[in-house]
Design an enzyme around this catalytic site. Structure first.
Site, mmCIF file in Angstrom:
data_model
loop_
_atom_site.group_PDB
_atom_site.id
_atom_site.type_symbol
_atom_site.label_atom_id
_atom_site.label_comp_id
_atom_site.label_asym_id
_atom_site.label_seq_id
_atom_site.Cartn_x
_atom_site.Cartn_y
_atom_site.Cartn_z
ATOM 1 N N ASP A 27 1.115 -1.241 0.215
ATOM 2 C CA ASP A 27 -0.059 0.065 0.002
ATOM 3 C C ASP A 27 0.772 1.293 0.103
ATOM 4 O O ASP A 27 1.600 1.612 0.526
ATOM 5 C CB ASP A 27 -0.938 -0.019 1.052
ATOM 6 C CG ASP A 27 -2.246 0.631 1.113
ATOM 7 O OD1 ASP A 27 -1.795 1.835 0.512
ATOM 8 O OD2 ASP A 27 -2.967 0.104 0.832
ATOM 9 N N SER A 82 -6.539 4.990 -0.986
ATOM 10 C CA SER A 82 -6.506 3.398 -1.432
ATOM 11 C C SER A 82 -8.092 2.897 -1.421
ATOM 12 O O SER A 82 -8.329 1.988 -1.293
ATOM 13 C CB SER A 82 -6.146 3.253 0.366
ATOM 14 O OG SER A 82 -5.408 2.865 0.540
ATOM 15 N N LYS A 374 -6.025 -1.279 6.824
ATOM 16 C CA LYS A 374 -6.244 -1.676 5.886
ATOM 17 C C LYS A 374 -7.411 -2.121 5.528
ATOM 18 O O LYS A 374 -7.753 -2.612 4.044
ATOM 19 C CB LYS A 374 -5.505 -1.357 5.018
ATOM 20 C CG LYS A 374 -4.056 -0.894 4.428
ATOM 21 C CD LYS A 374 -4.974 0.851 3.831
ATOM 22 C CE LYS A 374 -3.673 1.861 4.023
ATOM 23 N NZ LYS A 374 -3.848 2.804 3.561
ATOM 24 N N ASP A 443 2.573 3.302 2.739
ATOM 25 C CA ASP A 443 1.831 3.964 3.433
ATOM 26 C C ASP A 443 1.120 5.375 4.231
ATOM 27 O O ASP A 443 1.132 6.310 4.386
ATOM 28 C CB ASP A 443 -0.579 4.327 2.843
ATOM 29 C CG ASP A 443 -0.624 4.902 2.334
ATOM 30 O OD1 ASP A 443 0.028 5.923 1.801
ATOM 31 O OD2 ASP A 443 -2.206 4.684 2.477
ATOM 32 N N HIS A 447 2.532 8.511 5.363
ATOM 33 C CA HIS A 447 1.428 9.790 5.762
ATOM 34 C C HIS A 447 2.450 10.438 6.993
ATOM 35 O O HIS A 447 1.897 11.735 7.174
ATOM 36 C CB HIS A 447 -0.339 9.241 6.543
ATOM 37 C CG HIS A 447 -0.259 9.096 4.751
ATOM 38 N ND1 HIS A 447 -0.789 10.461 3.941
ATOM 39 C CD2 HIS A 447 -1.680 8.124 4.626
ATOM 40 C CE1 HIS A 447 -1.569 9.793 3.540
ATOM 41 N NE2 HIS A 447 -1.861 8.107 3.578
ATOM 42 N N ASP A 484 -1.810 0.344 -4.262
ATOM 43 C CA ASP A 484 -3.165 0.326 -4.876
ATOM 44 C C ASP A 484 -3.159 2.492 -5.026
ATOM 45 O O ASP A 484 -3.978 2.962 -5.908
ATOM 46 C CB ASP A 484 -3.786 0.702 -3.638
ATOM 47 C CG ASP A 484 -3.429 1.122 -2.890
ATOM 48 O OD1 ASP A 484 -1.950 1.613 -2.083
ATOM 49 O OD2 ASP A 484 -4.204 1.168 -1.535
ATOM 50 N N HIS A 485 -1.405 2.869 -4.771
ATOM 51 C CA HIS A 485 -1.005 4.122 -5.098
ATOM 52 C C HIS A 485 -0.210 4.815 -4.551
ATOM 53 O O HIS A 485 0.843 4.259 -4.129
ATOM 54 C CB HIS A 485 -2.719 4.742 -4.751
ATOM 55 C CG HIS A 485 -2.559 5.130 -3.083
ATOM 56 N ND1 HIS A 485 -1.477 5.992 -2.029
ATOM 57 C CD2 HIS A 485 -3.195 4.727 -2.510
ATOM 58 C CE1 HIS A 485 -1.969 4.972 -1.036
ATOM 59 N NE2 HIS A 485 -2.881 4.474 -0.815
ATOM 60 N N HIS A 502 -0.634 11.890 -0.421
ATOM 61 C CA HIS A 502 -0.246 10.264 -2.195
ATOM 62 C C HIS A 502 0.406 11.584 -3.329
ATOM 63 O O HIS A 502 0.452 11.743 -3.083
ATOM 64 C CB HIS A 502 -1.776 9.714 -2.409
ATOM 65 C CG HIS A 502 -2.339 8.908 -1.189
ATOM 66 N ND1 HIS A 502 -3.694 8.469 -1.115
ATOM 67 C CD2 HIS A 502 -2.121 8.278 0.336
ATOM 68 C CE1 HIS A 502 -4.270 7.904 0.141
ATOM 69 N NE2 HIS A 502 -2.753 7.804 0.389
#
Length: 559
Positions: A27, A82, A374, A443, A447, A484-485, A502
């Protein structure tokens, strides 16, 4: 869920591997140039890099778009997230999502003509009561957008509302980590223009998104309670108050400036709660009986819990103390299975024909796993924004409890080891033909904006892949490894400032096949996006993809 009408057809000329097809999501791990802000290349994940190099050599690799129109968002400048990423991976189709869905409704004017708008906003204005807006004050376009908020405030005024209150939550996660004052000043300026037009428009309360209101997956209900207390009761949690930070201020800007002085290490996302008070020290924006309350976030995961607090009569996650009778609406419906909230201002995308429906109808045993952060993405979002199992007799969903949000930065491995442990246990049962999991580290740690922590998160992920991949190969399985990104690969922006958001970068997609003998190669038609991967794992499971799916990236070769 109802059965899919047309059953899947067998893929001619292809016999699936003896072991499972495993879909592994790293992720927030995109692809970008090396540099001081690339947490992925700085980590030097040797095993992952080796897997990518081997896949490229075998023509089992491609870069995949995970943002913008590829996942249903308005433009190529819209970063992925996400929620839409897992929607895309689970349904194989491109639906107008989030911001795009709302923007289309606002642009057409339909937004202000719906029964929901008339009942929630116009009726409240006609009664002389207050319309409250709360949500993420940001143009990050992941949970919300300031333009939409301003349009709604203007629409409320046009609909006769004379009293408006806004309860903004600072972002600092999908935008620059200390950009909150800029957005507050924009909001204050706009509300000032409304006051010049005769509308009593003010900010009532606020805080940082990861500390106030926006919890998800029942991780920490105290976050939601702080938001409830500030908006409804007009009080600040005693734990947020210090001798230097009183919690009650004459303006939101004053509150944030004070927090910056008192808590210099806290980014916007963790800003303590505040309540705006008048000259007599009374809250200016409490939610009262007869008022309307609008959650202006469009993304669902961090909007469900606070919505429950407003709409559920039997709510018991915390003591609300005071429960005003209000008209509550979400910008969208945040849980389409549980219908939370019952009233939304824009109908949700009707995501149909998800892969889980097809695979369960075909009798495929499925396993889904993630840690709490998640887990909803691997189940709810994957299944088209619907809660619960598709077919519990064929599926098992397992969750590893996450650490509290505030511990992510200090413990960047999070629960990756435990996720691997549980996946290997499920693999050993040989019950499941299709398995999917998510490693949240790149992910969630991305952040925080802490590059050394991101580096450690990627290293940890690399160690877990060294445990996971050989076990799946030994089980004669096949892996699709992707993301996913983006996030961790770009931690510094063009100005040199730390990024916590992101990105719009592509992600790797590689296939690792225990018995590969050149039977197929990755040859996408044009630029592939995340939606193309649903048809891809269906092919590997031995099925043709449904006709409405974006095409598989695989090309099979006669042997």
């Amino acid at each position: 869920m109802a059965a899919v009408n047309a059953p899947l057809k067998k893929l001619a000329g292809w016999t699936p591997r003896e072991g499972p097809v495993c879909f592994i999501i790293l992720d927030g791990m995109g692809v970008a140039k090396e540099g001081p802000g690339n947490g992925v290349t700085l980590a030097n994940p040797e095993y992952y890099d080796k897997l990518v190099a081997e896949a490229k050599e075998k023509h089992l690799h491609c870069l995949v778009a995970a943002h913008g129109p590829a996942v249903g968002l308005p433009t190529k400048e819209d970063m992925g997230n996400s929620e839409v990423g897992h929607n895309a991976l689970g349904c194989g189709q491109i639906y107008s999502q989030g911001a795009k869905l709302v923007n289309e409704s606002l642009a057409s004017g339909v937004f202000f003509e719906t029964p929901a708008w008339h009942d929630v906003v116009e009726a409240t204005g006609a009664a002389g009561k207050t319309v409250h807006f709360f949500g993420l004050l940001s143009d990050g376009n992941v949970h919300s957008h300031t333009n939409q908020l301003f349009n709604m405030i203007a629409g409320a005024a046009m609909s006769g509302c004379k009293h408006v209150r806004v309860h903004p939550l600072l972002d600092g996660r999908d935008v620059a980590p200390t950009s909150g004052l800029k957005y507050l000043e924009m909001l204050e300026h706009y509300l000032g223009e409304m006051r010049e037009k005769g509308v009593d428009a003010q900010i009532g309360s606020g805080g940082g998104r990861m500390h106030v209101t926006m919890d998800r997956y029942n991780s920490d209900w105290n976050i939601v309670k702080r938001g409830w207390d500030a908006m409804v009761r007009g009080i600040v949690d005693k734990e947020d108050i210090t001798a230097e930070y009183p919690g009650y201020f004459k303006s939101s800007v004053e509150a944030v400036e004070c927090a910056r002085r008192v808590f210099p290490k806290k980014q916007d996302q963790f800003n303590p709660a505040w309540v705006v008070v008048d000259a007599e020290g009374k809250p200016v924006g409490r939610i009262m009986d007869g008022d309307a309350v609008i959650n202006f976030n469009y993304r669902g995961d961090r909007a469900v819990q606070i919505s429950r607090a407003f709409v559920q009569a039997d709510f018991n996650a915390f003591d609300r103390v005071e429960v005003p009778k209000v008209k509550y609406a979400g910008l969208l419906e945040y849980d389409t299975e549980m219908h939370i909230p019952p009233v939304s201002l824009v109908p949700p995308p009707a995501i149909r024909h998800t892969s889980s429906q097809y695979l369960c109808d075909a009798g495929v045993t499925c396993y889904a796993l993630a840690e709490t952060h998640k887990f909803g993405h691997m189940t709810f979002f994957w299944n088209g924004n619907k809660s619960g199992y598709v077919n519990q007799s064929l599926e098992l969903y397992e969750e590893v409890k996450s650490l509290p949000n505030e511990e992510t930065e200090a413990q960047p491995c999070m629960k990756a080891k435990e996720v691997t442990d549980k996946f290997l246990e499920a693999l050993a049962t040989k019950k499941y033909k299709y398995m999917r999991t998510n490693y949240a580290n790149p992910d969630m740690v991305g952040h925080t904006g802490n590059i050394p922590a991101v580096v450690e998160a990627v290293k940890c992920m690399d160690r877990e892949l060294q445990r996971l991949v050989p076990a799946i190969m030994a089980a004669k399985g096949v892996i699709i490894l992707t993301a996913d990104h983006g996030n961790a690969e770009q931690m510094i922006d063009k100005t040199g400032a730390v990024m916590t958001s992101h990105t719009c970068n592509p992600v790797n997609m590689i296939i690792i096949d225990s018995q590969f003998n050149g039977e197929y190669t990755v040859e996408p038609q044009g630029q592939p996006g995340l939606t193309n991967l649903a048809a891809t794992y269906m092919n590997l499971l031995g099925f043709e993809a449904p006709s409405m799916y974006q095409p598989s990236v695989l090309k099979f070769h006669a042997k």
